[in-house]
Scaffold this motif. Structure first.
Motif, PDB file in Angstrom:
ATOM      1  N   PHE B 138      36.147  90.324  44.116  1.00 51.50           N
ATOM      2  CA  PHE B 138      37.261  89.435  44.477  1.00 51.50           C
ATOM      3  C   PHE B 138      38.594  90.010  44.016  1.00 51.50           C
ATOM      4  O   PHE B 138      38.695  90.438  42.858  1.00 51.50           O
ATOM      5  CB  PHE B 138      37.093  88.067  43.808  1.00 51.50           C
ATOM      6  CG  PHE B 138      35.978  87.264  44.373  1.00 51.50           C
ATOM      7  CD1 PHE B 138      36.159  86.540  45.540  1.00 51.50           C
ATOM      8  CD2 PHE B 138      34.743  87.238  43.762  1.00 51.50           C
ATOM      9  CE1 PHE B 138      35.126  85.793  46.068  1.00 51.50           C
ATOM     10  CE2 PHE B 138      33.705  86.502  44.285  1.00 51.50           C
ATOM     11  CZ  PHE B 138      33.899  85.767  45.446  1.00 51.50           C
ATOM     12  N   PRO B 139      39.596  90.000  44.888  1.00 53.25           N
ATOM     13  CA  PRO B 139      40.930  90.290  44.395  1.00 53.25           C
ATOM     14  C   PRO B 139      41.294  89.181  43.402  1.00 53.25           C
ATOM     15  O   PRO B 139      41.250  88.006  43.772  1.00 53.25           O
ATOM     16  CB  PRO B 139      41.812  90.208  45.644  1.00 53.25           C
ATOM     17  CG  PRO B 139      40.864  90.267  46.805  1.00 53.25           C
ATOM     18  CD  PRO B 139      39.565  89.706  46.322  1.00 53.25           C
ATOM     19  N   ILE B 141      43.888  87.923  42.118  1.00 49.98           N
ATOM     20  CA  ILE B 141      44.948  86.957  42.428  1.00 49.98           C
ATOM     21  C   ILE B 141      44.491  85.981  43.520  1.00 49.98           C
ATOM     22  O   ILE B 141      44.832  84.801  43.490  1.00 49.98           O
ATOM     23  CB  ILE B 141      46.272  87.679  42.794  1.00 49.98           C
ATOM     24  CG1 ILE B 141      47.458  86.721  42.805  1.00 49.98           C
ATOM     25  CG2 ILE B 141      46.217  88.388  44.127  1.00 49.98           C
ATOM     26  CD1 ILE B 141      48.001  86.426  41.480  1.00 49.98           C
ATOM     27  N   VAL B 142      43.673  86.476  44.458  1.00 47.15           N
ATOM     28  CA  VAL B 142      43.196  85.611  45.550  1.00 47.15           C
ATOM     29  C   VAL B 142      42.260  84.535  44.993  1.00 47.15           C
ATOM     30  O   VAL B 142      42.410  83.339  45.287  1.00 47.15           O
ATOM     31  CB  VAL B 142      42.473  86.458  46.635  1.00 47.15           C
ATOM     32  CG1 VAL B 142      41.851  85.553  47.690  1.00 47.15           C
ATOM     33  CG2 VAL B 142      43.440  87.429  47.282  1.00 47.15           C
ATOM     34  N   LEU B 143      41.314  84.975  44.141  1.00 49.08           N
ATOM     35  CA  LEU B 143      40.380  84.011  43.563  1.00 49.08           C
ATOM     36  C   LEU B 143      41.119  83.046  42.625  1.00 49.08           C
ATOM     37  O   LEU B 143      40.858  81.835  42.625  1.00 49.08           O
ATOM     38  CB  LEU B 143      39.271  84.758  42.806  1.00 49.08           C
ATOM     39  CG  LEU B 143      38.054  83.952  42.410  1.00 49.08           C
ATOM     40  CD1 LEU B 143      37.415  83.283  43.604  1.00 49.08           C
ATOM     41  CD2 LEU B 143      37.018  84.825  41.718  1.00 49.08           C
ATOM     42  N   LEU B 145      44.172  82.135  42.865  1.00 51.83           N
ATOM     43  CA  LEU B 145      44.910  81.203  43.724  1.00 51.83           C
ATOM     44  C   LEU B 145      44.011  80.051  44.141  1.00 51.83           C
ATOM     45  O   LEU B 145      44.401  78.876  44.050  1.00 51.83           O
ATOM     46  CB  LEU B 145      45.342  81.933  45.002  1.00 51.83           C
ATOM     47  CG  LEU B 145      46.758  82.445  45.111  1.00 51.83           C
ATOM     48  CD1 LEU B 145      46.928  83.243  46.373  1.00 51.83           C
ATOM     49  CD2 LEU B 145      47.724  81.284  45.096  1.00 51.83           C
ATOM     50  N   ALA B 146      42.804  80.400  44.587  1.00 59.15           N
ATOM     51  CA  ALA B 146      41.876  79.376  45.060  1.00 59.15           C
ATOM     52  C   ALA B 146      41.489  78.440  43.917  1.00 59.15           C
ATOM     53  O   ALA B 146      41.492  77.216  44.074  1.00 59.15           O
ATOM     54  CB  ALA B 146      40.643  80.022  45.667  1.00 59.15           C
ATOM     55  N   VAL B 147      41.173  79.020  42.746  1.00 61.74           N
ATOM     56  CA  VAL B 147      40.763  78.198  41.602  1.00 61.74           C
ATOM     57  C   VAL B 147      41.933  77.330  41.126  1.00 61.74           C
ATOM     58  O   VAL B 147      41.780  76.122  40.895  1.00 61.74           O
ATOM     59  CB  VAL B 147      40.226  79.078  40.444  1.00 61.74           C
ATOM     60  CG1 VAL B 147      39.937  78.243  39.209  1.00 61.74           C
ATOM     61  CG2 VAL B 147      38.969  79.814  40.878  1.00 61.74           C
ATOM     62  N   ALA B 149      44.378  76.343  42.834  1.00 60.17           N
ATOM     63  CA  ALA B 149      44.657  75.318  43.838  1.00 60.17           C
ATOM     64  C   ALA B 149      43.732  74.120  43.651  1.00 60.17           C
ATOM     65  O   ALA B 149      44.158  72.970  43.779  1.00 60.17           O
ATOM     66  CB  ALA B 149      44.480  75.897  45.231  1.00 60.17           C
ATOM     67  N   LEU B 226      51.976  89.937  35.107  1.00 56.89           N
ATOM     68  CA  LEU B 226      52.293  90.081  36.536  1.00 56.89           C
ATOM     69  C   LEU B 226      51.564  89.029  37.355  1.00 56.89           C
ATOM     70  O   LEU B 226      52.148  88.393  38.238  1.00 56.89           O
ATOM     71  CB  LEU B 226      51.899  91.484  37.035  1.00 56.89           C
ATOM     72  CG  LEU B 226      52.817  92.645  36.644  1.00 56.89           C
ATOM     73  CD1 LEU B 226      52.256  93.962  37.131  1.00 56.89           C
ATOM     74  CD2 LEU B 226      54.215  92.448  37.214  1.00 56.89           C
ATOM     75  N   SER B 229      52.976  85.537  36.682  1.00 60.15           N
ATOM     76  CA  SER B 229      54.283  85.386  37.347  1.00 60.15           C
ATOM     77  C   SER B 229      54.082  85.215  38.847  1.00 60.15           C
ATOM     78  O   SER B 229      54.795  84.442  39.485  1.00 60.15           O
ATOM     79  CB  SER B 229      55.157  86.622  37.127  1.00 60.15           C
ATOM     80  OG  SER B 229      55.177  86.990  35.811  1.00 60.15           O
ATOM     81  N   ALA B 230      53.097  85.959  39.398  1.00 57.78           N
ATOM     82  CA  ALA B 230      52.835  85.856  40.840  1.00 57.78           C
ATOM     83  C   ALA B 230      52.389  84.441  41.190  1.00 57.78           C
ATOM     84  O   ALA B 230      52.840  83.864  42.188  1.00 57.78           O
ATOM     85  CB  ALA B 230      51.786  86.876  41.258  1.00 57.78           C
ATOM     86  N   LEU B 234      54.308  81.808  43.577  1.00 60.18           N
ATOM     87  CA  LEU B 234      53.712  81.149  44.741  1.00 60.18           C
ATOM     88  C   LEU B 234      53.675  79.627  44.588  1.00 60.18           C
ATOM     89  O   LEU B 234      53.244  78.914  45.491  1.00 60.18           O
ATOM     90  CB  LEU B 234      52.296  81.679  44.975  1.00 60.18           C
ATOM     91  CG  LEU B 234      52.207  83.160  45.368  1.00 60.18           C
ATOM     92  CD1 LEU B 234      50.762  83.625  45.399  1.00 60.18           C
ATOM     93  CD2 LEU B 234      52.859  83.419  46.722  1.00 60.18           C
ATOM     94  N   LEU B 236      52.069  77.919  42.046  1.00 66.64           N
ATOM     95  CA  LEU B 236      50.870  77.360  41.414  1.00 66.64           C
ATOM     96  C   LEU B 236      50.855  77.552  39.901  1.00 66.64           C
ATOM     97  O   LEU B 236      49.848  77.320  39.251  1.00 66.64           O
ATOM     98  CB  LEU B 236      49.618  77.989  42.036  1.00 66.64           C
ATOM     99  CG  LEU B 236      49.284  77.456  43.417  1.00 66.64           C
ATOM    100  CD1 LEU B 236      48.296  78.347  44.125  1.00 66.64           C
ATOM    101  CD2 LEU B 236      48.713  76.045  43.320  1.00 66.64           C
TER     102      LEU B 236
END
Lengths: 306, 297
Positions: B138-139, B141-143, B145-147, B149, B226, B229-230, B234, B236
């Motif tokens: 998993f990337p 940041i993508v995972l 983001l999902a968690v 969220a 990083l 901060s990302a 976004l 979140l």
């Protein structure tokens, strides 16, 4: 060699299954009821009951998982809660944009990173080497979203050379791709340098020099070919990072890819879309890693004949 | 006479201790010293923020909205007339806290699982390492983001999401180190005197595998900052009016043409801090690498 490839293929099956479990768990095993997560705190009891029924939430969790798995194997990710469109269609519509951005970013990172790495290694401890490596550290340390905004500020607002956002022409692609490629370029430069330094100390490189070959030929034909092998692996291993970067880059540049779809879906609590996009990105990463392994088998005879 | 000889011997051993050698090498690395200086500066700013910052980070002076950098406002003001310099100074507290918490969770989870996998081997090792393989697909940041969220927006949830997701690298490295360390004679000696498995892992193996973990954690701080901060960028991560650098930057995005300083300076703050950890991490890696000693010799 075929056995090795077959083994790698078999090996990814449990990984992909594991990935599906993680993606399924995000919504179902985190605190709070999935209906509340999807519909929010103020949903009516009727809406909650309808959603529970539709998602089959009253069944045991493993039944829910296998039902979900069997559906996604058939390519059925359900419908978007927000748009009622089929999720798979939504994701597939956006996938080419993400692939385009990621591949261009990767190419840019290789075009910048490999030459810097080679020059730094061949001129070790020189000013070029030091500035190359300090520059690479700057590249790794820059937040992607900040770099993107600064590029918009300079190249779109001040100079007016490129569009601010969107997709369509090369001029739309150039800023997001450079933004995405820069941090990877820095990483590839560092790796190429250390790999080259190791290779150019090998006996066969000394032999090539002793034969009186030109330095350029020694570096490009003898050293680089072997030095790039770890780079191939790291490029594949960095794909998750690149996809992650794409999520942010797509948001900054309003690039209509899967990353932006994930972010916009999160804010409208469209979790089937989030799940599908995360799952597809993870499977893409697993496949890219497999490709790197196979490529490595072809590139390195020691693995092939072991 | 005898005691003098002993003293010399002790001094010699002391001067050659791994830590001293590493510290000497680290001091000789200008970039690492520079990195340590940056981090010291950030820590100083975080501790003394109320005294350094000219205003509180929440103070709004509406008549001074969108002021460019000046003597009164060294880094300008934002859309609500808040002093950006003050917000960035106070933001250093959040940045350090976020980094420490995320890395703390990652190291605790990763090293514990790596220790167990490497020490016990067999099915347990296989199971843990397959989980590591799955997590690495998993990337982050993508995972995250999902968690994040699902958990809901907020700094605590963002830290939790990033902490729980990024442990796999630590598990992999510590497992490898444990595999090498557990073959040493001092482990056999510990077993011979009847030390329990837990004691061997914690008291004998862990201290000997800590060097690469420190390097990884230092470099990991950069990545954690990083990523956090990302997430804030976004939407979140930190919620307003928290002076999180990523969130300040995100707010500046809407005024990029009118007031570019709002997005510019928080980004520079993030970059400098990340750079500091990268410089120090790189220096530590070189300093703790035994091959460097051979090269020096």
């Amino acid at each position: 060699m075929h056995v090795l490839i077959a083994k790698r293929l078999i090996y990814i099956i449990p990984i992909v299954l594991g990935v599906t479990i993680v993606v399924f768990s995000i919504l179902h095993l985190t605190p709070g009821c999935p209906t509340t997560i999807i519909l929010g705190d103020h949903a009516t009891p009727t809406a909650i009951a309808e959603l529970r029924d539709r998602l089959g939430l009253d069944d045991p969790i493993y039944i829910q998982y296998f039902r979900w798995l069997s559906r996604i194997i058939r390519g059925d990710f359900g419908r978007s809660i927000h748009t009622r469109q089929r999720v798979v269609e939504m994701v597939l519509q956006r996938a080419p944009a993400t692939v385009e951005l990621t591949l261009t970013g990767m190419i840019i990172s290789l075009l910048i990173g490999i030459p810097i790495g080679i020059i730094s290694a061949t001129k070790q401890y020189s000013i070029i080497d030091h500035s190359g490596m300090v520059g690479a550290l700057f590249g790794v340390s820059m937040p992607v979203f900040w770099q993107g905004l600064m590029m918009i500020l300079i190249f779109s607002f001040i100079l007016g050379w490129t569009p601010i956002s969107g997709r369509g022409t090369i001029s739309h692609l150039i800023l997001p791709a450079i933004t995405l490629g820069t941090s990877q370029a820095a990483l590839i430069a560092r790796l190429t340098r250390s790999s080259m330094l190791e290779v150019i100390r090998q006996d066969y490189v000394r032999t090539a020099r002793a034969k009186g070959l030109m330095e350029k030929i020694v570096i490009i034909k003898h050293a680089l070919k072997n030095a790039l092998m770890p780079v191939v692996t790291i490029v594949a291993l960095q794909l998750p990072v690149l996809f992650g970067g794409a999520v942010i880059t797509e948001t900054v540049f309003a690039w209509p890819g899967m990353g932006r779809l994930i972010v916009t879906s999160i804010f409208v609590r469209d979790f089937p879309v989030v799940q599908a996009a995360v799952l597809i990105i993870a499977i893409l990463v697993v496949l890219c890693n497999l490709l790197a392994d196979i490529l490595y088998i072809f590139l390195d005879p020691r693995i092939r004949y072991a | 006479m005898k005691s003098a000889v002993d003293k010399d011997a002790v001094e010699q051993i002391k001067s050659k201790s791994q830590l001293r050698i590493a510290l000497r090498r680290l001091k000789g690395n200008r970039l690492a010293v520079f990195g340590a200086g940056i981090i010291a500066m950030i820590i100083f700013a975080a501790i003394f923020a109320p005294w350094i910052a000219p205003q509180h980070y929440r103070t709004q002076v509406l008549r001074d909205r969108f002021q460019p950098p000046s003597w009164e406002y060294p880094l300008g003001t934002d859309n609500l007339g808040r002093c950006l310099f003050s917000r960035i100074i106070f933001g250093s507290r959040l940045a350090l806290m976020v980094g420490v918490v995320i890395i703390g969770i990652q190291v605790t989870l990763g090293v514990s699982l790596g220790l167990i996998a490497g020490f016990y081997g067999g099915v347990l090792d296989n199971l843990i390492m397959r989980i590591v393989d799955i997590m690495l697909a998993f990337p982050a940041i993508v995972l995250a983001l999902a968690v994040a969220a699902v958990l809901g927006a907020g700094l605590f949830n963002a830290m939790l999401a990033l902490g729980v997701i990024g442990w796999s690298g630590y598990a992999r490295v510590s497992r490898g180190q444990v595999l090498a360390a557990k073959e040493n004679e001092y482990i056999e000696a510990a077993r011979a005197v009847g030390a329990s498995n837990f004691r061997i892992m914690v008291r004998h193996i862990l201290p000997n595998i800590v060097a690469p973990i420190i390097v990884m954690a230092t470099l990991g701080m950069a990545g954690a900052l990083l990523a956090a901060s990302a997430l804030s960028f976004l939407g979140l991560g930190a919620l307003p009016p928290q002076p999180c650098w990523g969130a300040i930057l995100a707010a500046g995005r809407d005024f990029l043409r009118r007031a570019p300083w709002i997005a510019t300076f928080p980004g520079i703050a993030i970059m400098i801090t990340v750079l500091g950890f990268n410089f120090l991490g790189d220096g530590l890696r070189d300093a703790l690498d035994p091959r460097q000693e051979i090269e020096i010799k």
